[in-house]
Enzyme design. Structure first.
Site, PDB file in Angstrom:
ATOM      1  CG  HIS A  31      -1.775  -1.177   1.369  1.00  0.00           C
ATOM      2  ND1 HIS A  31      -1.304  -2.418   1.722  1.00  0.00           N
ATOM      3  CD2 HIS A  31      -3.109  -1.310   1.184  1.00  0.00           C
ATOM      4  CE1 HIS A  31      -2.317  -3.276   1.742  1.00  0.00           C
ATOM      5  NE2 HIS A  31      -3.423  -2.636   1.421  1.00  0.00           N
ATOM      6  CG  HIS A 266      -6.031   1.233  -0.258  1.00  0.00           C
ATOM      7  ND1 HIS A 266      -5.958   1.689   1.030  1.00  0.00           N
ATOM      8  CD2 HIS A 266      -6.191  -0.113  -0.176  1.00  0.00           C
ATOM      9  CE1 HIS A 266      -6.082   0.661   1.858  1.00  0.00           C
ATOM     10  NE2 HIS A 266      -6.229  -0.440   1.146  1.00  0.00           N
ATOM     11  CD  GLU A 415     -19.195  -7.272  25.601  1.00  0.00           C
ATOM     12  OE1 GLU A 415     -19.336  -6.547  24.581  1.00  0.00           O
ATOM     13  OE2 GLU A 415     -20.106  -7.423  26.446  1.00  0.00           O
ATOM     14  CG  HIS A 477     -27.182 -14.831  27.855  1.00  0.00           C
ATOM     15  ND1 HIS A 477     -27.959 -14.282  26.861  1.00  0.00           N
ATOM     16  CD2 HIS A 477     -26.795 -13.796  28.646  1.00  0.00           C
ATOM     17  CE1 HIS A 477     -28.050 -12.977  27.058  1.00  0.00           C
ATOM     18  NE2 HIS A 477     -27.351 -12.655  28.130  1.00  0.00           N
TER      19      HIS A 477
HETATM   20  C1  LIG Z   1     -11.014  -5.056  10.143  1.00  0.00           C
HETATM   21  C2  LIG Z   1     -10.547  -4.825   8.766  1.00  0.00           C
HETATM   22  N1  LIG Z   1     -11.432  -4.860   7.765  1.00  0.00           N
HETATM   23  C3  LIG Z   1     -11.021  -4.698   6.485  1.00  0.00           C
HETATM   24  C4  LIG Z   1      -9.698  -4.501   6.201  1.00  0.00           C
HETATM   25  C5  LIG Z   1      -9.237  -4.379   4.764  1.00  0.00           C
HETATM   26  N2  LIG Z   1      -8.820  -2.974   4.511  1.00  0.00           N
HETATM   27  C6  LIG Z   1      -7.554  -2.598   4.540  1.00  0.00           C
HETATM   28  S1  LIG Z   1      -7.381  -0.946   4.402  1.00  0.00           S
HETATM   29  C7  LIG Z   1      -9.053  -0.742   4.270  1.00  0.00           C
HETATM   30  C8  LIG Z   1      -9.684   0.612   4.179  1.00  0.00           C
HETATM   31  C9  LIG Z   1      -8.822   1.607   3.549  1.00  0.00           C
HETATM   32  O1  LIG Z   1      -9.264   2.886   3.818  1.00  0.00           O
HETATM   33  P1  LIG Z   1      -8.558   3.791   4.872  1.00  0.00           P
HETATM   34  O2  LIG Z   1      -8.628   3.185   6.196  1.00  0.00           O
HETATM   35  O3  LIG Z   1      -9.129   5.140   4.728  1.00  0.00           O
HETATM   36  O4  LIG Z   1      -7.036   3.785   4.450  1.00  0.00           O
HETATM   37  P2  LIG Z   1      -6.386   4.545   3.209  1.00  0.00           P
HETATM   38  O5  LIG Z   1      -6.921   3.900   1.981  1.00  0.00           O
HETATM   39  O6  LIG Z   1      -6.769   5.961   3.319  1.00  0.00           O
HETATM   40  O7  LIG Z   1      -4.930   4.298   3.392  1.00  0.00           O
HETATM   41  C10 LIG Z   1      -9.707  -1.954   4.335  1.00  0.00           C
HETATM   42  C11 LIG Z   1     -11.178  -2.107   4.233  1.00  0.00           C
HETATM   43  C12 LIG Z   1      -8.805  -4.455   7.289  1.00  0.00           C
HETATM   44  N3  LIG Z   1      -7.503  -4.273   7.120  1.00  0.00           N
HETATM   45  N4  LIG Z   1      -9.253  -4.594   8.556  1.00  0.00           N
END
Ligand SMILES: Cc1ncc(C[n+]2csc(CCOP(=O)(O)OP(=O)(O)O)c2C)c(N)n1
Length: 673
Positions: A31, A266, A415, A477
């Site tokens: 990334h 990204h 939790e 539960h």
């Molecule tokens: C719990 C979780 N769900 C999904 C992902 C997959 N994932 C990686 S980055 C991202 C979102 C990217 O958007 P952002 O957080 O704004 O990061 P940016 O692209 O701006 O670097 C996702 C859905 C993850 N890493 N963790």
């Protein structure tokens, strides 16, 4: 550190940016966009604000940095390399490769300078709350008015994804409530996530939300203005009674002519051509890769030297502390090294078989309270279930913003947040944190439990109401698949004690264990106290499985059970004995502790020659085949439970001594054929 010109700032920032871009490009995976947009923040923090010593990433009073947006890992690796942590240029070039120190997402314990494992969004910022809580707690115990030996910040960067995740709501809320003012987080407000613009799914007002959590919120509109970043950090540092969020407008893929401000920056490399165009666009040498200009390299030598000096100054401070407060200094050193001494073990309660049954949640509560005075740093809490989980530390009060030295943490009904905070505390060190809730809600903690295990840290979970035996609350539960599910997470030590005495030793096992989480699985319902004069000592729990009751010679059948089912297996075993059948009854509180035993011990418990075996556990039988062999059987429950009084539910689903006896007889008959 000498004041640098804007021109130098730009060069230093581009160095970070392009190390990240080149690393991702070489790996052809990763990334690049986030590091390109946030390089300014990393530069400002690591070179102008953070007290850290790259030569000693474990210096106790260092500022922590948490990259909650773990997908931007090359940002972290690049700055760690520049500062002189043990991340080499080869490591940067081996990003995401087999055996490298630079995995796709930062991993605690693997890379020097990585404070926590991040990648699953929302966890990092929540770990940071745990770190701040540990700092506050230990600081309240050890800091003096004249000498503060723990006094540092927890910085970090979170992304849109972090703030969309529910867990960050939970932990930001409690951080504000507990006034954890050492937290200073940047929000990478780039308006882009994987699907495209964040406006597709995300329209709340983040500053207002964090203000409502009682955070101190600032907005830096131009991330390229390092002066503004500095001013914001200075202002955040001054606010000591609120965590700080610095909303920073950034540009994903900054400088890339075709990918800046798009989701295209990204999760995939820019591409060779786009890398060149970006370098050109930002006045960087197009032909050089992994390039560190000399002036930047020498600047970071100064950063490293400053860090060494900072630790030396702290060492001098600690010497003064030692001279003035020798006992505290000695205890502090022990506690921070994770040394507990042995005294606490002398205070494990002993429960007599006086005919009065005791729930293992109750005996666990007694154990916590008995050993707490001898374990500095032992603190715990529950997700709004102190009375039900029996986890309140009576002599140590509720931890609050006014009393960080107290030991009972009220997590509220959060939790998932609790589990991630536990991880942050465990990674911080010096504390032995536990968190409690009903076992059925372990599902709500699960993502963080997995990360604890992956990170090699040892939070302790107190999971009570551990089966259909909780009765009337009913199937919502009643845990069914939860033992199998938690055992499935590699590394987690799961302990389900059979009675009050086993539960005391379960705590011993938990506190002595290092390097992975421990889950104590306890009953709501009262259980008979097993007579240790008649049967084996409960101390054998430490071996995971042991012969509770045996008969002369090779057994005809082995009954094995965990937790509340041990006493019914014992009763059935006695009955089989009186029929002339040589039944062995094994109390089997922990598969994982048992697997740590030598092979010859395992053979003494489960001789290969004895194939007639029966497991008894009020949960799905998945996984038991390993111990019962194909010739044995499992008495389990393969469907959801029911709302009814305990006795009816247990009887209705066959968890009675009679049914264990009948099932064992069938196993014996099958094996005779
Ligand atoms: C719990 C979780 N769900 C999904 C992902 C997959 N994932 C990686 S980055 C991202 C979102 C990217 O958007 P952002 O957080 O704004 O990061 P940016 O692209 O701006 O670097 C996702 C859905 C993850 N890493 N963790």
């Amino acid at each position: 550190m000498p004041i640098k010109t804007k021109k130098f700032d730009d060069i230093a920032i581009n160095t970070i940016r392009f190390l990240a871009v080149d690393g991702v490009q070489k790996a052809n995976s990763g990334h690049p966009g986030m590091p390109m947009g946030c390089a300014q923040i990393a530069y400002t923090l690591y070179s102008k604000f953070m007290k850290h010593n790259p030569a000693n990433p474990h210096w106790l009073n260092r500022d922590r940095f948490v990259l909650s947006a773990g997908h931007g890992s090359m940002l972290l690796y690049s700055i760690l390399h520049l500062c002189g942590y043990g991340v080499s240029m080869d490591d940067l070039k081996n990003f995401r490769q087999w055996n490298s120190k630079t995995p796709g997402h930062p991993e605690f314990g693997l890379t020097p300078g990585v404070e926590t494992t991040t990648g699953p969004l929302g966890q990092g910022i929540s770990n940071a709350v745990g770190m701040a809580l540990a700092e506050a707690h230990l600081g309240a115990i050890f800091n003096k008015n004249d000498i503060k030996i723990l006094d540092h910040f927890i910085y970090g960067i979170c992304s849109d994804g972090d703030l969309m995740e529910g867990i960050s709501h939970e932990t930001a809320s409690i951080a504000g409530h507990l006034k954890l003012g050492k937290i200073i987080f940047f929000y990478d407000n780039n308006h882009i996530s994987i699907d495209g613009s964040t406006s597709l799914a995300f329209s709340e007002d983040i500053p207002k939300r964090f203000e409502a959590y009682d955070w101190h919120v600032q907005h830096v509109k131009d991330v390229n203005n390092v002066d503004d970043l500095q001013k914001a950090i200075e202002a955040a540092q001054k606010v000591t009674d609120k965590p700080s969020l610095i909303v920073t407008d950034t540009h994903i893929g900054y400088g890339s002519p075709h990918k800046q401000d798009t989701a295209g920056a990204h999760g995939s490399p820019l591409g060779e051509e786009e890398v060149k165009l970006t370098k050109k666009n930002l006045n960087w040498s197009e032909d050089k890769t992994f390039y560190i200009p000399d002036e930047v390299a020498s600047f970071y030598k100064e950063v490293k030297a400053d860090g060494k000096k900072a630790e030396e100054e702290w060492n001098e401070l600690f010497e003064k502390y030692k001279a003035k407060y020798p006992d505290d200094a000695e205890l502090f050193t022990r506690v921070m090294n994770g040394e507990t001494g042995d005294e606490w073990k002398n205070h494990l309660p002993v429960f007599e078989d006086d005919g009065k049954p005791v729930a293992t949640r109750t005996s666990s509560g007694k154990t916590i309270n008995s050993i707490a005075p001898y374990l500095t740093g032992f603190l715990g809490g529950s997700a709004d279930l102190h009375p039900s989980t029996d986890t309140f530390m009576n002599d140590y009060g509720s931890l609050s913003a006014d009393h960080y030295e107290n030991r009972s943490i009220h997590y509220g009904v959060r939790e998932h947040g609790m589990a991630s905070i536990l991880n942050g505390m465990a990674m911080y060190g010096g504390v032995i944190p536990f968190g409690a809730t009903f076992f059925v809600f372990s599902d709500y903690l699960r993502p963080a439990i997995r990360l604890a295990s992956l990170s090699g840290v040892r939070p302790i979970y107190v999971f009570t109401h551990d089966s259909i035996g909780l009765g009337e609350d009913g199937p919502t539960h009643q845990p069914i698949e939860h033992l199998a599910a938690i055992r499935a997470i590699p590394g987690v030590v799961v302990i389900r004690p059979a009675d009050a005495n086993e539960s005391a030793y379960a705590w011993q096992a938990a506190i002595e264990h290092k390097g992975s989480p421990v889950a104590l699985i306890l009953t709501r319902q009262k259980l008979p106290v097993i007579d240790q004069n008649k049967y084996a000592s409960a101390k054998n729990l430490l071996k995971g499985a042991y012969i509770l009751k045996d008969s002369e010679g090779t057994p005809d059948i082995i009954l094995m059970a965990t937790g509340s089912e041990v006493s019914i297996a014992l009763e059935a075993g006695e009955k089989l004995n009186s029929d002339g059948i040589k039944a062995r009854v094994v109390s089997f509180p922990s598969w994982e502790l048992f697997e740590m035993q030598p092979e010859d011990y395992k053979e003494t418990i489960f001789p290969k020659s004895v194939r007639a075996r029966l497991s008894v556990e009020a949960g799905v039988s998945q996984g038991w085949t390993k111990y019962i062999t194909e010739d044995g059987d499992s008495l389990g429950i393969e469907h959801f439970g029911a709302s009814a009084p305990l006795k009816d539910v247990m009887k209705g689903y066959g968890f009675t001594a009679e049914n264990v006896y009948d099932t064992a007889s069938k196993v014996l008959a099958k094996n005779k054929k």
